[in-house]
Design an enzyme around this catalytic site. Structure first.
Site, short mmCIF file in Angstrom:
data_model
loop_
_atom_site.label_atom_id
_atom_site.label_comp_id
_atom_site.label_asym_id
_atom_site.label_seq_id
_atom_site.Cartn_x
_atom_site.Cartn_y
_atom_site.Cartn_z
N GLY A 183 0.97 -1.12 0.11
CA GLY A 183 -0.19 0.01 -0.13
C GLY A 183 0.95 1.18 0.16
O GLY A 183 1.85 1.14 0.57
N ASP A 184 0.32 2.30 -0.65
CA ASP A 184 1.01 3.38 -0.58
C ASP A 184 -0.01 4.67 -0.13
O ASP A 184 -0.78 4.98 -1.25
CB ASP A 184 1.67 3.86 -1.95
CG ASP A 184 2.40 5.00 -2.11
OD1 ASP A 184 2.92 5.54 -0.97
OD2 ASP A 184 2.86 5.65 -3.28
N THR A 194 -1.06 8.22 1.99
CA THR A 194 -0.48 9.78 1.87
C THR A 194 0.73 9.95 2.81
O THR A 194 1.54 10.50 2.35
CB THR A 194 -1.66 10.64 2.65
OG1 THR A 194 -2.91 10.03 1.84
CG2 THR A 194 -1.27 12.04 2.25
N LYS A 200 4.49 0.03 8.11
CA LYS A 200 4.36 1.39 7.67
C LYS A 200 5.36 2.37 7.74
O LYS A 200 5.61 2.42 8.78
CB LYS A 200 3.07 1.81 8.28
CG LYS A 200 2.38 3.26 7.56
CD LYS A 200 1.11 3.55 8.08
CE LYS A 200 0.58 4.90 7.73
NZ LYS A 200 -0.88 5.16 7.88
N GLY A 225 2.58 7.28 4.35
CA GLY A 225 3.33 6.41 4.40
C GLY A 225 3.28 5.15 3.54
O GLY A 225 2.30 5.10 2.72
N VAL A 240 3.07 1.11 2.97
CA VAL A 240 3.14 -0.11 3.78
C VAL A 240 3.61 -1.42 3.08
O VAL A 240 3.34 -1.58 1.88
CB VAL A 240 1.56 -0.40 3.96
CG1 VAL A 240 1.26 -1.45 4.96
CG2 VAL A 240 0.86 0.83 4.63
N ASP A 283 -11.84 9.23 8.61
CA ASP A 283 -11.56 8.92 7.12
C ASP A 283 -11.95 7.39 7.02
O ASP A 283 -11.29 6.87 6.26
CB ASP A 283 -10.09 9.26 7.01
CG ASP A 283 -9.61 9.29 5.61
OD1 ASP A 283 -10.72 9.62 4.70
OD2 ASP A 283 -8.46 9.12 5.18
N1 LIG Z 1 -2.16 -3.66 8.65
C1 LIG Z 1 -2.08 -3.80 7.35
N2 LIG Z 1 -2.05 -5.03 6.67
C2 LIG Z 1 -1.99 -5.16 5.29
N3 LIG Z 1 -2.24 -4.09 4.42
C3 LIG Z 1 -2.15 -2.69 5.24
C4 LIG Z 1 -2.10 -2.70 6.69
N4 LIG Z 1 -2.28 -1.21 6.86
C5 LIG Z 1 -2.44 -0.66 5.71
N5 LIG Z 1 -2.36 -1.73 4.43
C6 LIG Z 1 -2.49 -1.35 3.22
O1 LIG Z 1 -2.07 -0.14 2.87
C7 LIG Z 1 -2.74 0.72 2.67
C8 LIG Z 1 -2.37 2.40 3.05
O2 LIG Z 1 -2.41 2.33 4.39
P1 LIG Z 1 -2.78 3.60 5.17
O3 LIG Z 1 -4.12 3.96 4.92
O4 LIG Z 1 -2.60 3.08 6.83
O5 LIG Z 1 -1.61 4.66 4.95
P2 LIG Z 1 -1.91 6.13 4.78
O6 LIG Z 1 -0.94 6.83 4.35
O7 LIG Z 1 -2.48 6.53 6.25
O8 LIG Z 1 -3.24 6.30 3.81
P3 LIG Z 1 -4.16 7.44 3.35
O9 LIG Z 1 -3.87 8.14 1.94
O10 LIG Z 1 -5.57 6.73 3.43
O11 LIG Z 1 -4.30 8.28 4.63
C9 LIG Z 1 -4.21 0.51 2.76
O12 LIG Z 1 -5.02 0.93 2.02
C10 LIG Z 1 -4.07 -0.82 2.86
O13 LIG Z 1 -4.11 -1.53 1.57
#
Ligand SMILES: Nc1ncnc2c1ncn2[C@@H]1O[C@H](COP(=O)(O)OP(=O)(O)OP(=O)(O)O)[C@@H](O)[C@H]1O
Length: 470
Positions: free
Chosen positions: A12-13, A15, A34, A17, A19, A126
């Site tokens: 995952g990518d 905003t 993350k 971080g 993942v 969110d």
């Molecule tokens: N515990 C986890 N296990 C597996 N995949 C994960 C986990 N946490 C996050 N991910 C993957 O990474 C993606 C991004 O994670 P997260 O939403 O925490 O990051 P963010 O930078 O806060 O994103 P946003 O842009 O939504 O604010 C998630 O949509 C998910 O697909």
């Protein structure tokens, strides 16, 4: 510290971080790590992050568990329990609609997590399919980057959230909003689970409100007097629509599901059910709570997943321990924070909080505030060839979080039901045996249907692009 983990694949990518799926080399445990995009020059900075502050306090089977926080070479890593995929990925890859039982099962779990969280004075802000992580039958809420303490004091920071799931009071820049924003998001998500299409895929903030009006009907003095005032303050005039019959828009949903969605998506935040009330809706009739005194006396397993929907009752025994536990942090080493359950909390002084929150924004992914947005683009109905409520817009457009200048504040109004929730556990009952009682909540006023709104079965395949990888 990080050498203890082997990074396998980016999953995952976001905003803030990226993942990664990773393996703990010592234990073989699969985790999600993350890696935050900005640097953190002190441990205190990290401890003040919302994600750390709120997740440390959460211990619930439907909230993704934060296992460890590591700061190494000024880079901050969160180690989470690993989940197989997010709900958006599941919907995207799905050829056919989900069964109502599956949707019920997921929603029941999410509402339990929300009831737990809201009861403890937090709301997520969110909620969206990408932040709901799934492993087999279990679904968990993730991404607490925006979670806010309900009773936190001003000055409130600007915040970022995703437009399609954003509550009308936030769109209209209410200075006071609360956990009802999560309930609105759940209505939109629940509808999307049925149709595999977003319910309100606005292309901009004014378009978001336009689409909401088109679906649920424009607000009136009767349905949301405060909303009319809010609109007046920013010189916005609601387009006039009487709304559509949700059961036409979501043909595969039962009467109970439609009733629940329409309650969740009420204009007036006070008319939306609390999470604990939603759990009592007739849609969840087959998901039965069992009072602790009636539960068989079996020792709770530490990691028992919750039992939901109509699944096996044997899984439910551990449910209560999750709803009562708290988290604490132990600074095991200079730059590692291990998160353990059932110990006391520590609140970190919020010295650099505001600075951090501002730094937490991702400028390239924000849009101008609603005020500017409305000023510069007064309400205009979409062009004739506009795809309508279920448009073919690129998903990415709405993925771009917007910066708004709302101030979050509210009192934590927790219903008695929510208070009782912590004392209850779950059980599975039979599927809709016999006659169902009428839904306890009154549906919103659905008057007519507009042919501008496509029916889900007439929709083209989903073609949204997303930033999620893997
Ligand atoms: N515990 C986890 N296990 C597996 N995949 C994960 C986990 N946490 C996050 N991910 C993957 O990474 C993606 C991004 O994670 P997260 O939403 O925490 O990051 P963010 O930078 O806060 O994103 P946003 O842009 O939504 O604010 C998630 O949509 C998910 O697909």
């Amino acid at each position: 510290m990080m050498e203890r983990y082997k990074l396998i694949k980016e999953v995952g990518d976001g905003t803030f971080g990226s993942v990664w799926r990773a393996i703990n080399k010592q234990t073989g445990e699969v985790v999600a790590i993350k890696k935050m995009k900005r640097k953190y020059y002190s441990w205190e900075e990290c401890m003040n992050l919302r994600e750390v502050k709120s997740l440390r306090r959460m211990n619930h089977p439907n909230i993704v568990k934060l296992k460890e926080v590591i700061r190494e070479n000024d880079i901050l890593y969160f180690v989470f329990e690993y989940m197989e995929c997010n709900l958006y990925q599941l919907m995207k890859d799905r050829g056919e609609v989900f069964s109502e039982a599956e949707i019920r099962n997921w929603c029941f779990q999410i509402f339990q997590a929300l009831a737990y969280m809201h009861q403890r004075g937090y709301f997520h802000r969110d909620l969206k399919p990408e932040n709901l992580l799934v492993t087999k039958d279990i679904i968990k809420i993730a991404d607490f980057g925006l979670a806010r303490e309900v009773c936190s004091q001003p000055p409130y920071t600007e915040y970022v959230s995703t437009r399609w799931y954003r509550a009308p009071e936030v769109l209209l820049q209410s200075s006071v909003y609360d956990s009802a924003v999560d309930i609105w998001a759940m209505g939109a998500i629940m509808a999307e689970l049925f149709t595999l299409r977003p319910l309100f895929p606005g292309l901009s903030e004014p378009d978001e409100i336009y689409r909401i009006c088109k679906v649920i009907g424009s607000p009136s003095e009767n349905t949301w007097a405060e909303g009319l005032q809010l609109a007046g303050t920013i010189k916005y005039q609601f387009p006039q629509f009487s709304g559509v019959d949700l059961s036409v828009l979501i043909p595969s949903a039962s009467k109970e599901a439609i009733d629940l969605i329409s309650s969740l998506c009420s204009w007036d935040p006070r008319k939306r059910p609390k999470a604990a009330e939603a759990l009592q809706h007739s849609f969840f009739q087959s998901c039965v709570y069992v009072a602790p005194s009636l539960r068989p006396k079996v020792a709770a397993k530490p990691n028992t997943p919750p039992s939901v929907g109509v699944r096996g009752a044997s899984e439910q025994k551990g449910a209560r321990r999750y709803s009562t536990g708290t988290l604490s942090t132990t600074k095991a080493a200079n730059n590692v924070l291990s998160v353990k359950s059932n110990a006391s909390l520590r609140t970190v002084a919020a010295g650099a909080q505001r600075k951090l929150e501002m730094a937490h924004q991702a400028p390239e992914k924000t849009e101008k505030s609603m005020k500017n947005s409305f000023k510069q683009s007064p309400y205009r109905p979409p062009a004739r060839n506009n795809p309508g409520a279920f448009g073919r817009s690129s998903r990415r457009m709405a993925d771009i979080p917007e910066k708004t200048s709302n101030r979050a504040a509210t009192s934590a109004k927790v219903s008695n039901v929510a208070e009782k929730l912590g004392k209850m556990s779950l059980n599975s009952g039979p599927q809709h045996a016999g006659k169902q009682p009428p839904p306890w909540m009154k549906a919103g006023g659905w008057h007519s249907q507009t042919d501008l709104l496509a029916r889900s079965h007439e929709l083209p395949p989903r073609r949204f692009t997303r930033k999620v990888v893997g």
